[in-house]
Write an enzyme that holds these catalytic residues in place. Structure first.
Site, PDB file in Angstrom:
ATOM      1  N   LYS A 148       0.834  -1.245  -0.026  1.00 35.88           N
ATOM      2  CA  LYS A 148       0.069   0.117   0.017  1.00 35.88           C
ATOM      3  C   LYS A 148       0.898   1.264  -0.112  1.00 35.88           C
ATOM      4  O   LYS A 148       2.091   1.288   0.361  1.00 35.88           O
ATOM      5  CB  LYS A 148      -1.055   0.028   1.268  1.00 35.88           C
ATOM      6  CG  LYS A 148      -0.400  -0.073   2.741  1.00 35.88           C
ATOM      7  CD  LYS A 148       0.316   1.442   3.158  1.00 35.88           C
ATOM      8  CE  LYS A 148       0.890   1.015   4.485  1.00 35.88           C
ATOM      9  NZ  LYS A 148       2.039   2.411   4.832  1.00 35.88           N
TER      10      LYS A 148
ATOM     11  N   MET B  38      11.280  -5.088   3.204  1.00 38.11           N
ATOM     12  CA  MET B  38      10.924  -4.729   4.653  1.00 38.11           C
ATOM     13  C   MET B  38      11.507  -3.300   5.079  1.00 38.11           C
ATOM     14  O   MET B  38      12.703  -2.680   4.527  1.00 38.11           O
ATOM     15  CB  MET B  38      11.627  -5.995   5.304  1.00 38.11           C
ATOM     16  CG  MET B  38      10.944  -7.150   5.065  1.00 38.11           C
ATOM     17  SD  MET B  38      11.408  -8.491   6.063  1.00 38.11           S
ATOM     18  CE  MET B  38      13.167  -8.723   6.021  1.00 38.11           C
ATOM     19  N   GLY B  39      10.615  -2.771   6.012  1.00 42.72           N
ATOM     20  CA  GLY B  39      11.170  -1.389   6.381  1.00 42.72           C
ATOM     21  C   GLY B  39      11.034  -0.454   5.308  1.00 42.72           C
ATOM     22  O   GLY B  39      11.627   0.499   5.617  1.00 42.72           O
ATOM     23  N   ALA B  40       9.975  -0.610   4.564  1.00 47.14           N
ATOM     24  CA  ALA B  40       9.669   0.529   3.319  1.00 47.14           C
ATOM     25  C   ALA B  40       8.578   1.189   3.599  1.00 47.14           C
ATOM     26  O   ALA B  40       8.456   2.181   2.752  1.00 47.14           O
ATOM     27  CB  ALA B  40       9.656  -0.540   2.130  1.00 47.14           C
ATOM     28  N   GLY B  41       7.864   1.213   4.623  1.00 41.11           N
ATOM     29  CA  GLY B  41       6.635   1.757   4.656  1.00 41.11           C
ATOM     30  C   GLY B  41       5.544   1.562   3.633  1.00 41.11           C
ATOM     31  O   GLY B  41       4.473   2.315   3.305  1.00 41.11           O
ATOM     32  N   LEU B  42       5.560   0.198   3.020  1.00 46.65           N
ATOM     33  CA  LEU B  42       4.614  -0.055   2.252  1.00 46.65           C
ATOM     34  C   LEU B  42       3.620  -1.320   2.653  1.00 46.65           C
ATOM     35  O   LEU B  42       2.881  -1.809   2.092  1.00 46.65           O
ATOM     36  CB  LEU B  42       5.299  -0.644   1.087  1.00 46.65           C
ATOM     37  CG  LEU B  42       6.360   0.342   0.088  1.00 46.65           C
ATOM     38  CD1 LEU B  42       7.044  -0.558  -1.073  1.00 46.65           C
ATOM     39  CD2 LEU B  42       5.603   1.666  -0.445  1.00 46.65           C
TER      40      LEU B  42
ATOM     41  N   SER C  98       2.425  -6.646   7.240  1.00 46.06           N
ATOM     42  CA  SER C  98       1.033  -6.187   7.571  1.00 46.06           C
ATOM     43  C   SER C  98      -0.026  -7.218   6.492  1.00 46.06           C
ATOM     44  O   SER C  98      -0.749  -7.999   6.927  1.00 46.06           O
ATOM     45  CB  SER C  98       0.689  -5.042   7.490  1.00 46.06           C
ATOM     46  OG  SER C  98       1.286  -4.434   8.817  1.00 46.06           O
ATOM     47  N   SER C  99       0.491  -7.021   5.125  1.00 43.16           N
ATOM     48  CA  SER C  99      -0.377  -7.577   3.921  1.00 43.16           C
ATOM     49  C   SER C  99      -0.118  -8.921   4.281  1.00 43.16           C
ATOM     50  O   SER C  99      -1.063  -9.845   4.103  1.00 43.16           O
ATOM     51  CB  SER C  99       0.219  -6.915   2.644  1.00 43.16           C
ATOM     52  OG  SER C  99      -0.502  -7.534   1.801  1.00 43.16           O
TER      53      SER C  99
ATOM     54  N   ASP D 182      -1.565  -1.874  10.786  1.00 43.68           N
ATOM     55  CA  ASP D 182      -1.890  -1.859   9.256  1.00 43.68           C
ATOM     56  C   ASP D 182      -2.754  -2.965   9.010  1.00 43.68           C
ATOM     57  O   ASP D 182      -3.386  -3.175   7.894  1.00 43.68           O
ATOM     58  CB  ASP D 182      -0.887  -1.740   8.413  1.00 43.68           C
ATOM     59  CG  ASP D 182      -0.295  -0.213   8.518  1.00 43.68           C
ATOM     60  OD1 ASP D 182      -0.936   0.651   8.970  1.00 43.68           O
ATOM     61  OD2 ASP D 182       1.041  -0.043   7.887  1.00 43.68           O
TER      62      ASP D 182
END
Length: 294
Positions: free
Chosen positions: A16, A100-104, A108-109, A141
């Site tokens: 996201k 990972m750790g990308a704010g995407l 969580s998905s 999220d």
């Protein structure tokens, strides 16, 4: 023990983007109150679930450096199994594409798709509110990805209102080094008093809401965030690039007639370790149809 009619599932787990991110306050327990619009995109991990007769959770190809107790898909599976009445177990494999750790929201998905997929595979028939309550135990999220549609998100991530967004393409860049969300939110310089907005306010003027209150702190922690923003601004003038979530990925909306071939060529020459993609917005999580809200 009888085996289910469906024994194997393969699910795409979409990332996201936060089209904006405002922090409007803080709860007494320390959790931050936010407002954001979450846009699903077609940058996906791939989750494979295989039913097994033993009441076990087996993780295939674990992520290097991530112990089982921190692996969100394993934790999600255990949460469902602990509810009881589970016939059999599961082998879980995950092909990671989302950094990972990308704010995407990749982790969580993945967790949300694990809950949705195992709810279907194990025939638990849990509804969206119940799965979302479980998901919130895994991360703020996760309920959004269980909700499964683009949304205006408030609270700590649990207040979700579906909205219709125009389908657009985005340029997304992950500048090699991730950012730990907790480090952003405990920083003393973080803006925590953004004036609240409404859904109607956003829908009336979406271009007016493109700021991310975490961005300034993230740029100080990771200078490559600013470098990535500057890279997009140079190749896409007037595009107003910004960061997604707590970083470190940055993105910009592509114009309808953008020269995607030229951009794809430029992406082949990003600084070492950076990852860049042109992605398309999605309207729904591909796993959405496996779950009933009834």
């Amino acid at each position: 023990m009888s085996s289910p009619s469906v024994q194997t599932l393969q699910l795409a787990c979409p990332a996201k983007l936060n089209l904006f991110l405002h922090i409007i306050g803080r709860r007494p327990d320390g959790y931050h109150l936010l407002q954001s619009v979450f846009q699903l995109i077609d940058w996906c991990d791939t989750l494979s679930l295989q039913w097994i007769p033993e009441k076990e959770i087996r993780r295939i190809n674990p992520i290097p450096g991530v112990p089982p107790e921190e692996d969100l898909v394993v934790r999600a599976a255990h949460l469902l199994m602990e509810l009881g009445q589970v016939d059999g177990g599961v082998e879980i494999a995950l092909k990671k594409e989302i950094p990972m750790g990308a704010g995407l929201g990749g982790g969580s998905s993945d967790a949300a798709s694990t809950l949705i997929g195992l709810n279907y595979l194990w025939k638990l028939n849990l509804d969206i509110p119940t799965l979302s309550e479980l998901g919130l135990k895994l991360g703020a999220d996760v309920p959004f990805f269980i909700f499964g549609q683009n949304a205006f998100v408030e609270g700590i991530g649990e207040q979700i209102s579906g909205i219709s967004l125009e389908t657009k393409d985005f340029l997304v860049i992950f500048p090699k080094q991730g950012i730990v969300t907790a480090d952003i939110f405990k920083d003393s310089d973080l803006t925590r008093d953004h004036a609240p907005i409404t859904i109607d306010g956003f829908l009336a003027e979406p271009m007016s809401f493109q700021s991310n209150d975490c961005q300034a702190v993230a740029m100080r922690m990771n200078p490559e965030v600013k470098q990535a923003l500057d890279w997009i601004a140079e190749v896409m003038p007037n595009s107003r690039p910004r960061m997604s979530g707590s970083g470190s990925s940055v993105f910009a909306v592509l114009e309808p007639h953008a020269d995607t071939a030229k951009l794809e060529n430029l992406l082949q020459n990003l600084p070492k370790g950076w990852v860049g993609r042109i992605v398309r917005g999605l309207n729904k999580n591909p796993a959405y149809n496996l779950i009933s809200s009834e």
